[in-house]
Design an enzyme around this catalytic site. Structure first.
Site, mmCIF file in Angstrom:
data_model
loop_
_atom_site.group_PDB
_atom_site.id
_atom_site.type_symbol
_atom_site.label_atom_id
_atom_site.label_comp_id
_atom_site.label_asym_id
_atom_site.label_seq_id
_atom_site.Cartn_x
_atom_site.Cartn_y
_atom_site.Cartn_z
ATOM 1 N N PHE A 120 0.867 -1.181 0.000
ATOM 2 C CA PHE A 120 0.000 0.000 0.000
ATOM 3 C C PHE A 120 0.902 1.228 0.000
ATOM 4 O O PHE A 120 1.436 1.613 1.029
ATOM 5 C CB PHE A 120 -0.857 -0.063 1.263
ATOM 6 C CG PHE A 120 -1.940 0.965 1.402
ATOM 7 C CD1 PHE A 120 -3.140 0.837 0.732
ATOM 8 C CD2 PHE A 120 -1.788 2.036 2.287
ATOM 9 C CE1 PHE A 120 -4.169 1.758 0.922
ATOM 10 C CE2 PHE A 120 -2.803 2.958 2.480
ATOM 11 C CZ PHE A 120 -3.999 2.820 1.797
ATOM 12 N N GLU A 124 3.898 9.559 2.090
ATOM 13 C CA GLU A 124 4.980 10.308 1.448
ATOM 14 C C GLU A 124 5.674 11.177 2.499
ATOM 15 O O GLU A 124 5.169 11.334 3.617
ATOM 16 C CB GLU A 124 4.411 11.190 0.332
ATOM 17 C CG GLU A 124 3.750 10.421 -0.786
ATOM 18 C CD GLU A 124 3.235 11.321 -1.905
ATOM 19 O OE1 GLU A 124 2.652 10.775 -2.853
ATOM 20 O OE2 GLU A 124 3.404 12.555 -1.826
ATOM 21 N N ALA A 127 3.070 13.643 3.356
ATOM 22 C CA ALA A 127 1.696 13.146 3.415
ATOM 23 C C ALA A 127 1.699 11.810 4.147
ATOM 24 O O ALA A 127 1.954 10.766 3.551
ATOM 25 C CB ALA A 127 1.113 12.976 2.016
ATOM 26 N N ILE A 154 6.986 2.259 3.499
ATOM 27 C CA ILE A 154 6.068 1.322 2.854
ATOM 28 C C ILE A 154 6.380 -0.107 3.311
ATOM 29 O O ILE A 154 7.434 -0.657 2.998
ATOM 30 C CB ILE A 154 6.149 1.434 1.315
ATOM 31 C CG1 ILE A 154 5.906 2.890 0.879
ATOM 32 C CG2 ILE A 154 5.149 0.490 0.671
ATOM 33 C CD1 ILE A 154 4.610 3.510 1.385
ATOM 34 N N HIS A 337 9.057 -6.815 35.580
ATOM 35 C CA HIS A 337 10.300 -7.579 35.413
ATOM 36 C C HIS A 337 11.498 -6.901 36.073
ATOM 37 O O HIS A 337 12.558 -7.510 36.205
ATOM 38 C CB HIS A 337 10.598 -7.785 33.919
ATOM 39 C CG HIS A 337 9.834 -8.907 33.291
ATOM 40 N ND1 HIS A 337 8.480 -8.860 33.068
ATOM 41 C CD2 HIS A 337 10.241 -10.125 32.830
ATOM 42 C CE1 HIS A 337 8.090 -9.979 32.490
ATOM 43 N NE2 HIS A 337 9.138 -10.774 32.337
ATOM 44 N N GLY A 339 14.832 -4.894 36.653
ATOM 45 C CA GLY A 339 16.019 -4.737 35.819
ATOM 46 C C GLY A 339 16.054 -5.710 34.658
ATOM 47 O O GLY A 339 16.554 -5.381 33.568
ATOM 48 N N GLU A 362 -1.388 3.225 10.290
ATOM 49 C CA GLU A 362 -2.826 3.225 10.043
ATOM 50 C C GLU A 362 -3.490 4.455 10.655
ATOM 51 O O GLU A 362 -4.656 4.447 11.019
ATOM 52 C CB GLU A 362 -3.475 1.936 10.585
ATOM 53 C CG GLU A 362 -3.859 0.945 9.503
ATOM 54 C CD GLU A 362 -2.665 0.109 9.052
ATOM 55 O OE1 GLU A 362 -1.511 0.547 9.258
ATOM 56 O OE2 GLU A 362 -2.882 -0.973 8.486
#
Length: 388
Positions: A120, A124, A127, A154, A337, A339, A362
């Protein structure tokens, strides 16, 4: 798919993920690749086409079935889901929803079989979540179009056989108008892919830049053979993709809770398991509660998607909540957890880095908030009680 058959598929995927993908996580992290044996078995199971129509070789899952499968896929490294994701999701759905019958017959069977990978190509440099700034151009030429532009981040670009390239076919338009989408096959003259990006996490899932330098495509490459449908195609694919990603986040949160519970029960401080400490119990309870809420939200949003009641706001609500939720669960897992949670030798360290990306792709969390607010305010002229 009938309920019994679907449950069999779900059980088979659950077993495959836990017995074969989870044990390979360290190899995937170290090599930045999914082993070929795993890829081949996933293809044989039909996982490259679970969301594609049965008539083209897919499994034809509904959105409700999709999210249940996604929860299982999300239990392991996100790279595994990413390998399958573009065929089933944002790229494949462009063809499913907007392609001509001939375009579907030509491409979908190979995508469903996993013999080809589609990507897909929307984002850009200027964009991203908002495609209105898209600058890639498609200029009419004899017998087709010439495309010029650049795409960024992409997914699966370096493995792609088919690029769904979004380009502006009307130079006089701005914003979301005048955008079309083209199926560009790899090997086309002028089409090239940059080196894979070096990312914070999600190793094994590759992204890269795509360079489009005066690439000629025939008229038959225009998806739907109609100009100006690109924005609608992108938004429809992204809406489904957002709900799918929300479900992936639920699956990863489930894994993080299980890792946290196991560590809390086994790790000892002061001669007793840290699971007996109320602060640790509080973190476990918070994570389980948010996981429960996320799962319920995803399933309800999927139901609304399938019945057509909400295919815009609900996916954004689910993606916003679940992507933020899994980040909090991952953070608590590292804290539980101690360290060790900061060491590369434990899964929660890796998942902490992996989870961060879900809030970005998305559509970022900020974009989801804009979408949600616009849907809420659509048609509203006054505040409650008649106040202007």
């Amino acid at each position: 798919m009938d309920t019994e058959a679907f449950q069999e598929v779900l059980a088979a995927v659950r077993t495959f993920v836990r017995k074969e993908v989870v044990p390979a996580e360290d190899v995937i992290e170290q090599t930045d690749e999914i082993p070929g044996t795993i890829r081949a078995k996933a293809a044989a199971m039909g996982l490259f086409g679970f969301a594609l129509p049965e008539e083209y070789g897919g499994l034809g899952f509904s959105m409700t079935e999709d999210v249940q499968l996604a929860i299982e896929l999300g239990y392991t490294t996100p790279a595994f889901r990413s390998m399958l994701g573009t065929n089933n999701g944002i790229a494949g759905q462009v063809l499913v929803n907007f392609g001509t019958d001939e375009q579907k017959r030509r491409h979908l069977p190979d995508l469903a079989a996993g013999s080809k990978i589609a990507v897909f190509a929307l984002t850009e440099p200027e964009a991203g979540s908002d495609p209105s700034g898209l600058r890639t151009r498609a200029v009419r030429a004899e017998g087709g179009y010439r495309l010029t532009g650049q795409k960024r981040f992409i997914t699966n670009a370096d493995r792609a056989d088919l690029f769904m390239v979004f380009a502006r076919t009307n130079a006089d338009t701005e914003g979301t108008k005048g955008i079309s989408v083209f199926a560009v096959e790899s090997g086309a003259a002028g089409l090239s892919v940059g080196p894979k990006d070096e990312k914070m996490g999600q190793r094994g899932a590759h992204t890269a830049e795509v360079f489009i330098d005066d690439v000629f495509v025939p008229e038959s490459a225009l998806i739907g053979e109609v100009e100006g449908e690109g924005f609608a195609a992108a938004m429809r694919s992204l809406a489904r993709g957002r709900l799918h990603i929300a479900a992936i986040c639920v699956g990863l949160a489930q894994r993080l809770v299980e890792e946290s519970v196991a560590h809390a029960a086994a790790s000892r401080q002061g001669g007793r398991p840290i699971a007996e400490f109320q602060q640790v119990q509080a973190m476990l309870a918070d994570s389980q509660t948010e996981l429960y809420a996320g799962r319920a939200m995803v399933l309800e949003a999927a139901r609304a998607y399938d019945d057509g009641g909400d295919r815009r706001m609900a996916p954004s609500c689910a993606k916003l909540f679940c992507s933020e939720m899994v980040g909090r669960v991952a953070d608590r897992a590292v804290q539980i957890h101690g360290g060790m949670g900061y060491m590369r030798t434990v899964p929660v360290e890796r998942f902490y880095r992996d989870a961060r990306l879900f809030r970005l792709y998305e559509g970022t969390s900020e974009v989801q908030k804009v979408i949600i607010a616009k849907q809420l305010l659509k048609g509203a002229t006054t505040l409650p009680h008649g106040k202007a």
